[in-house]
Scaffold this active site. Structure first.
Site, PDB file in Angstrom:
ATOM      1  N   GLU A 185       0.816  -1.212   0.000  1.00 44.31           N
ATOM      2  CA  GLU A 185       0.000   0.000   0.000  1.00 44.31           C
ATOM      3  C   GLU A 185       0.854   1.269   0.000  1.00 44.31           C
ATOM      4  O   GLU A 185       0.545   2.242   0.677  1.00 44.31           O
ATOM      5  CB  GLU A 185      -0.956   0.011   1.200  1.00 44.31           C
ATOM      6  N   GLU A 261      -6.936  -7.419  -1.021  1.00 50.29           N
ATOM      7  CA  GLU A 261      -7.481  -7.397   0.334  1.00 50.29           C
ATOM      8  C   GLU A 261      -8.964  -7.070   0.226  1.00 50.29           C
ATOM      9  O   GLU A 261      -9.326  -5.976  -0.215  1.00 50.29           O
ATOM     10  CB  GLU A 261      -6.814  -6.342   1.234  1.00 50.29           C
TER      11      GLU A 261
END
Length: 643
Positions: A185, A261
């Site tokens: 991320e 995710e």
């Protein structure tokens, strides 16, 4: 001789990679247009996340069997740098942190693996998985997660060592690892392309070069964190499958749709209500991903527990908030490894697409109750004091070589004082004492930095500070040192400090001689308490800690985690392998004063939704929760707790 050495080197290079002990035939995961292929055949990754460090090693196989029973063909796990390199250059891949053993266990249970190598994890884990010693280098205030050598040199050292540990377990060598994640991320943090390119080069120069490499980012940050020519995945929460995959498709037309995710729940923060998410929209999301030929990783399939002091902290609400010990996450498999209604609903939906026959759901471990038992010993904490570090000014934990726990700052006020004590930023919770009497507390959760103090004579000033967990996300991580770094009284700097470290890597002693106990009773409040109970049989249980204040707790030497009476977590999960027949001992450190006759008990069900302080009125709150797109709810701050 040079020719002989060269010939030997070429011969060694031509040898096949070392096969893991339980190796299967080699497998190759690749992308072909809009789908994955495994050994040339179309393959849909149906993965669930669980973390080896959050599950007692004795339960690794049990949790993995549950993953397979829910219909998953793959599991994903983060790698936590801080547990593997606790001090610079000293590595630990043993016991609870034997990552290779965990990966082999997954393969033995018929599961492939996605290795989320980092070096940054997030995961509501202490400092996002970074080792705290990075912060001893002042350059880290700008260098963390940048191309600066101050960060990249230790990061490369760790990734290289991690590759040595795990690359023999890549699928191409007969192991279970299908893909390896580069960073994590990063688009949520920055957009330094040279940094990500350098990070990719490190992965490609190690044993990871033979794996399918990929990046992940929330949909809003995909462009910042992705790399040209490298597979990109997208992270998102309940109700957002269609828009998130649309953004990925727009950024990477024709690429595999990979939901790296998918969040079926959320994490809990001290003082905030327990988080849950409704099931119906989750089934729609998963159905949308799988029906569009996408692959998915459910984060979390099983959250587990941030044992000890490994829970991190969040700034997603705008202020610092410590994460609770439980990482239940409202996941399909709960904190203790029990299947929930989500588990069975997910399984039915997954099998619709994999066309597999349902596997039997394994039996869950026994759960026992422990009758109430009294904390029979209570002694003043921090006694005797260790050898201090002398310093003109306060130093942070990192500056004195401490990672977790508590730190005590002591100085002498030679004259009567009546004014404002200002400590600047407090990281994270400070108790202020004058001659052993509590004067007040300062709590980072409420941005408290100063308080009035009054003395009528000379006095000893003690400041006891708790590390409640380092932030695990945002650029504020760069300033996540712990303790205090300044102290003034009415604007005048206080000097001449003695600094005492209490990292509590092991439980504090409870068998101090009586004369020692009386010599060091400077701090009236923080205390060490202990108690025992006897078992005729062992089983999982949930220790009711609602009668305690704020601190940490061990059982038979195993660190269960932090507790705090502002909720919402009122029990700590105790796994059966950490209990024994016969006598068991609980030891705790509590910042708040001891109460006479305090009892603890083991319950058969957890309490994760205990009472929390009253919230400020927020008419937009329901609307915010309904629109909880990518970064979780934005909740109002609770009122400061009362001790």
């Amino acid at each position: 001789m040079k020719r002989i050495l060269l010939a030997c080197a070429l011969a060694i290079a031509a040898l096949p990679a070392i096969q893991p002990a339980n190796a299967e035939k080699p497998h190759t995961l690749a992308t072909q247009g809009d789908h994955f292929t495994l050994d040339g055949k179309p393959f849909q990754i149906v993965s669930g996340e669980l973390h080896y460090a959050r599950i007692p090693r004795e339960y690794w196989h049990a949790r993995l069997k549950m993953a397979r029973a829910m219909g998953l063909n793959t599991i994903a796990t983060y790698v936590f740098w801080n547990v593997h390199e606790p001090t610079p250059g000293h590595f630990d891949f043993s016991g609870q942190y034997d990552l290779a053993a965990f990966l082999k266990a997954a393969q033995e249970e018929g599961l492939y693996v996605i290795l989320r190598a980092g070096p940054y994890a997030c995961a509501e884990w202490e400092f996002g998985g970074f080792p705290s010693w990075l912060l001893k280098d002042p350059r880290m205030s700008t260098a963390l997660r940048t191309n600066d050598p101050a960060f990249m040199v230790p990061a490369e050292r760790f990734i290289t060592r991690l590759a040595q540990e795990t690359s023999p377990l890549l699928a191409v060598h007969g192991g279970p690892i299908l893909a390896v994640q580069v960073e994590n991320e990063y688009g949520n943090f920055g957009n330094e392309k040279a940094y990500m390119a350098h990070m990719l080069q490190i992965f490609q120069s190690t044993g990871f070069k033979d794996a399918l490499l990929y990046t992940v980012d929330p949909s809003k940050a995909l462009a910042n964190g992705s790399l040209p020519g490298i597979l990109a995945g997208v992270n998102f929460g309940t109700g957002n499958a269609q828009p998130a995959l649309a953004k990925l498709a727009a950024l990477r037309p024709g690429q595999v749709l990979f939901a790296t995710e998918y969040w079926p729940g959320w994490f809990d923060l001290f003082g905030h209500p327990h988080e849950t998410r409704p099931l119906a929209p989750q089934l729609k999301d998963i159905d949308y991903v799988l029906s569009h030929n996408g692959s998915i990783n459910i984060y979390m399939f099983h959250g587990g527990t941030s044992f000890g002091m490994m829970a991190g902290a969040s700034a997603s609400t705008g202020n610092y908030r410590g994460n609770v010990t439980s990482y239940d996450y409202d996941a399909p498999l709960d904190e203790a490894g029990h299947p929930t209604p989500k588990f069975f609903a997910y399984r039915d939906l997954i099998l619709k697409y994999t066309h597999e026959k349902p596997l039997p759901v394994p039996a869950i471990p026994d759960v026992i109750a422990i009758p109430p038992f009294t904390l029979s010993k209570s002694i003043p904490a921090l006694s005797p004091l260790p050898k201090p570090i002398d310093s003109a000014t306060p130093l942070s934990m990192e500056q004195v070589g401490q990672d977790y726990g508590y730190i005590l700052y002591r100085t002498f006020l030679p004259n009567p004082a009546h004014g404002t004590l200002d400590l600047g930023p407090v990281h994270d919770y400070a108790q202020v004492y004058l001659d052993g009497v509590l004067t007040g507390t300062l709590d980072r959760h409420y941005n408290q930095t100063s308080l009035p103090i009054t003395t009528t004579r000379q006095a000893t000033l003690d400041i006891l500070v708790e590390n409640t967990g380092r932030l695990n996300s945002t650029k504020h991580m760069r300033e996540e040192w712990k303790g205090i770094r300044s102290a003034t009284l009415d604007g005048t700097s206080l000097t001449g400090w003695q600094i005492y470290s209490f990292p509590f890597h092991t439980p504090p002693p409870t068998n101090l001689p009586m004369e020692t106990r009386h010599l060091e009773v400077q701090l009236r409040g923080p205390h060490i308490a202990s108690g025992t109970f006897t078992l005729t049989q062992t089983g999982d249980t949930f220790l009711d800690i609602s009668a305690l204040g704020k601190g940490v707790l061990w059982i038979n030497g195993h660190p269960l985690g932090r507790f705090w009476n502002i909720g919402p977590q009122d029990t700590l999960y105790v796994p059966a392998p950490w209990l024994k027949k016969g006598r068991n001992e609980v030891i705790l450190f509590d910042l708040f004063p001891a109460k006479p006759g305090v009892t603890l008990a083991g319950l058969t069900k957890p309490i994760l939704d205990g009472p929390t302080p009253t919230y400020a009125t927020d008419p937009e709150r329901k609307k915010k929760e309904a629109a909880d797109a990518e970064f979780g709810p934005k909740l109002a701050a609770p009122a400061p707790p009362k001790e």
